[in-house]
Write a protein that holds these residues in place. Structure first.
Motif, PDB file in Angstrom:
ATOM      1  N   GLY A   1       8.825   5.375   0.077  1.00 37.98           N
ATOM      2  CA  GLY A   1       7.596   4.692  -0.274  1.00 37.98           C
ATOM      3  C   GLY A   1       7.779   3.768  -1.466  1.00 37.98           C
ATOM      4  N   GLY A   2       6.653   3.317  -1.976  1.00 40.00           N
ATOM      5  CA  GLY A   2       6.625   2.330  -3.047  1.00 40.00           C
ATOM      6  C   GLY A   2       5.537   1.322  -2.714  1.00 40.00           C
ATOM      7  N   GLU A   3       5.826   0.063  -2.932  1.00 45.84           N
ATOM      8  CA  GLU A   3       4.900  -1.008  -2.562  1.00 45.84           C
ATOM      9  C   GLU A   3       5.643  -1.927  -1.606  1.00 45.84           C
ATOM     10  OE1 GLU A   3       2.133  -3.672  -1.909  1.00 45.84           O
ATOM     11  OE2 GLU A   3       3.976  -4.404  -2.826  1.00 45.84           O
ATOM     12  N   SER A   4       5.114  -2.101  -0.405  1.00 44.64           N
ATOM     13  CA  SER A   4       5.893  -2.722   0.668  1.00 44.64           C
ATOM     14  C   SER A   4       6.320  -4.150   0.350  1.00 44.64           C
ATOM     15  CB  SER A   4       5.118  -2.681   1.990  1.00 44.64           C
ATOM     16  OG  SER A   4       3.876  -3.343   1.870  1.00 44.64           O
ATOM     17  N   THR A   5       5.453  -4.939  -0.295  1.00 45.07           N
ATOM     18  CA  THR A   5       5.845  -6.323  -0.596  1.00 45.07           C
ATOM     19  C   THR A   5       6.931  -6.355  -1.667  1.00 45.07           C
ATOM     20  OG1 THR A   5       3.986  -6.508  -2.140  1.00 45.07           O
ATOM     21  CG2 THR A   5       3.629  -7.302   0.097  1.00 45.07           C
TER      22      THR A   5
ATOM     23  N   LEU B   1      14.461   7.435   8.747  1.00 47.86           N
ATOM     24  CA  LEU B   1      13.239   8.138   8.364  1.00 47.86           C
ATOM     25  C   LEU B   1      12.547   7.244   7.357  1.00 47.86           C
ATOM     26  CD1 LEU B   1      11.327  10.584   8.233  1.00 47.86           C
ATOM     27  CD2 LEU B   1      12.804  11.511   6.419  1.00 47.86           C
ATOM     28  N   ALA B   2      11.366   6.731   7.720  1.00 51.05           N
ATOM     29  CA  ALA B   2      10.605   5.838   6.848  1.00 51.05           C
ATOM     30  C   ALA B   2       9.323   6.532   6.423  1.00 51.05           C
ATOM     31  CB  ALA B   2      10.283   4.540   7.578  1.00 51.05           C
ATOM     32  N   THR B   3       9.011   6.493   5.129  1.00 47.68           N
ATOM     33  CA  THR B   3       7.823   7.166   4.628  1.00 47.68           C
ATOM     34  C   THR B   3       6.928   6.187   3.883  1.00 47.68           C
ATOM     35  OG1 THR B   3       8.963   7.868   2.590  1.00 47.68           O
ATOM     36  CG2 THR B   3       9.008   9.392   4.449  1.00 47.68           C
ATOM     37  N   CYS B   4       5.634   6.260   4.150  1.00 47.46           N
ATOM     38  CA  CYS B   4       4.595   5.482   3.485  1.00 47.46           C
ATOM     39  C   CYS B   4       4.920   3.979   3.543  1.00 47.46           C
ATOM     40  CB  CYS B   4       4.380   5.977   2.057  1.00 47.46           C
ATOM     41  SG  CYS B   4       2.807   5.438   1.347  1.00 47.46           S
ATOM     42  N   ALA B   5       5.248   3.344   2.430  1.00 45.98           N
ATOM     43  CA  ALA B   5       5.555   1.915   2.450  1.00 45.98           C
ATOM     44  C   ALA B   5       6.754   1.618   3.338  1.00 45.98           C
ATOM     45  CB  ALA B   5       5.810   1.404   1.038  1.00 45.98           C
ATOM     46  N   GLY B   6       7.641   2.596   3.518  1.00 46.64           N
ATOM     47  CA  GLY B   6       8.765   2.410   4.436  1.00 46.64           C
ATOM     48  C   GLY B   6       8.296   2.178   5.853  1.00 46.64           C
ATOM     49  N   LEU B   7       7.204   2.865   6.246  1.00 48.83           N
ATOM     50  CA  LEU B   7       6.607   2.636   7.564  1.00 48.83           C
ATOM     51  C   LEU B   7       6.120   1.190   7.675  1.00 48.83           C
ATOM     52  CD1 LEU B   7       3.943   4.920   9.285  1.00 48.83           C
ATOM     53  CD2 LEU B   7       3.806   2.456   9.339  1.00 48.83           C
ATOM     54  N   VAL B   8       5.423   0.707   6.633  1.00 47.83           N
ATOM     55  CA  VAL B   8       4.921  -0.675   6.633  1.00 47.83           C
ATOM     56  C   VAL B   8       6.086  -1.653   6.751  1.00 47.83           C
ATOM     57  CG1 VAL B   8       3.603  -2.398   5.349  1.00 47.83           C
ATOM     58  CG2 VAL B   8       2.918   0.005   5.256  1.00 47.83           C
ATOM     59  N   LEU B   9       7.141  -1.392   6.009  1.00 48.72           N
ATOM     60  CA  LEU B   9       8.311  -2.271   6.037  1.00 48.72           C
ATOM     61  C   LEU B   9       8.933  -2.304   7.431  1.00 48.72           C
ATOM     62  CD1 LEU B   9       9.724  -3.936   3.761  1.00 48.72           C
ATOM     63  CD2 LEU B   9      11.456  -2.155   3.720  1.00 48.72           C
ATOM     64  N   CYS B  10       9.045  -1.153   8.072  1.00 52.10           N
ATOM     65  CA  CYS B  10       9.639  -1.091   9.408  1.00 52.10           C
ATOM     66  C   CYS B  10       8.769  -1.772  10.461  1.00 52.10           C
ATOM     67  CB  CYS B  10       9.893   0.354   9.809  1.00 52.10           C
ATOM     68  SG  CYS B  10      11.319   1.094   8.998  1.00 52.10           S
ATOM     69  N   ALA B  11       7.467  -1.828  10.196  1.00 54.77           N
ATOM     70  CA  ALA B  11       6.576  -2.481  11.153  1.00 54.77           C
ATOM     71  C   ALA B  11       6.731  -3.991  11.124  1.00 54.77           C
ATOM     72  CB  ALA B  11       5.127  -2.092  10.865  1.00 54.77           C
ATOM     73  N   GLY B  12       7.251  -4.540  10.044  1.00 60.04           N
ATOM     74  CA  GLY B  12       7.413  -5.984   9.957  1.00 60.04           C
ATOM     75  C   GLY B  12       6.078  -6.671   9.840  1.00 60.04           C
TER      76      GLY B  12
END
Length: 200
Positions: A61-65, A91-102
């Motif tokens: 996680g973190g902040e996706s931008t 394994l993507a969590t929180c902001a990692g999910l947003v990042l993987c979604a593009g």
């Protein structure tokens, strides 16, 4: 011996998978510790060359931008996308999910999903709960901090966790993405299940 499900550590021998953690922001140390408890060898990943030889990677996680900006500046986005498209488990969590979604996040875009950021409200609305996660178990401890939800799952994806009818966990191929932070609890079952999938 711990009574928390999945919390008992296992020794990471020579045959243990090597799992990287994208070490730009978020709960990097917590993920590294959880992975070690789950029997993996670990590596913090900040540069493209550190992707070499990995058996899997965690995008925390973190902040996706901010994550996207840092990964782009360090030349990681292209190599990371290539590795994941080549089958590297994630394994993507929180902001990692947003990042993987593009999409608007400008991330690797390796998941065919749409997400809504901060879907549960601001930092003050953070909460902890327990939920069932397919392939992990029941009553899994989950911490939600400015968490996203998945509002569309493409045909290749599978919903693996929900909270009050909202999708907070998906799996597509070798990518598992969660809205919450399993690394912030003593429940190691998410990391153990991930490491076991990598072993197989």
């Amino acid at each position: 011996m711990s009574t928390v499900p999945g919390a008992a550590p296992r020794a990471a021998g020579d045959g243990a998978p090597l799992v990287g953690v994208l070490a730009l922001q978020g709960g990097v140390d917590e993920h590294l510790a959880a992975l070690a408890d789950a029997g993996a060898r670990t590596r913090a990943v900040r540069l493209p060359g550190e992707l070499e030889g990995l058996d899997a990677i965690v995008i925390p996680g973190g902040e996706s931008t901010v994550l996207r900006g840092l990964a782009g500046a360090l030349g990681l986005l292209g190599p990371l996308r290539g590795a994941v498209e080549g089958g590297l488990p994630v394994l993507a969590t929180c902001a990692g999910l947003v990042l993987c979604a593009g999409g608007p996040s400008g991330g690797p875009g390796v998941l065919d999903v749409d997400v809504r950021r901060n879907a549960f409200g601001p930092q003050l609305a953070s909460f902890e709960t327990r939920l069932d996660v397919e392939g992990v178990g029941a009553d899994v401890e989950a911490v939600f901090i400015r968490a996203p939800v998945v509002v569309r799952v493409g045909p290749a994806g599978r919903v693996i966790a929900t909270v009050d009818g909202r999708v907070v966990g998906v799996r597509q191929g070798a990518v598992t993405a969660l809205s919450f932070h399993p690394e912030l609890t003593a429940d190691r079952r998410v990391h153990r299940a991930f490491v076991e999938r990598v072993r197989r």
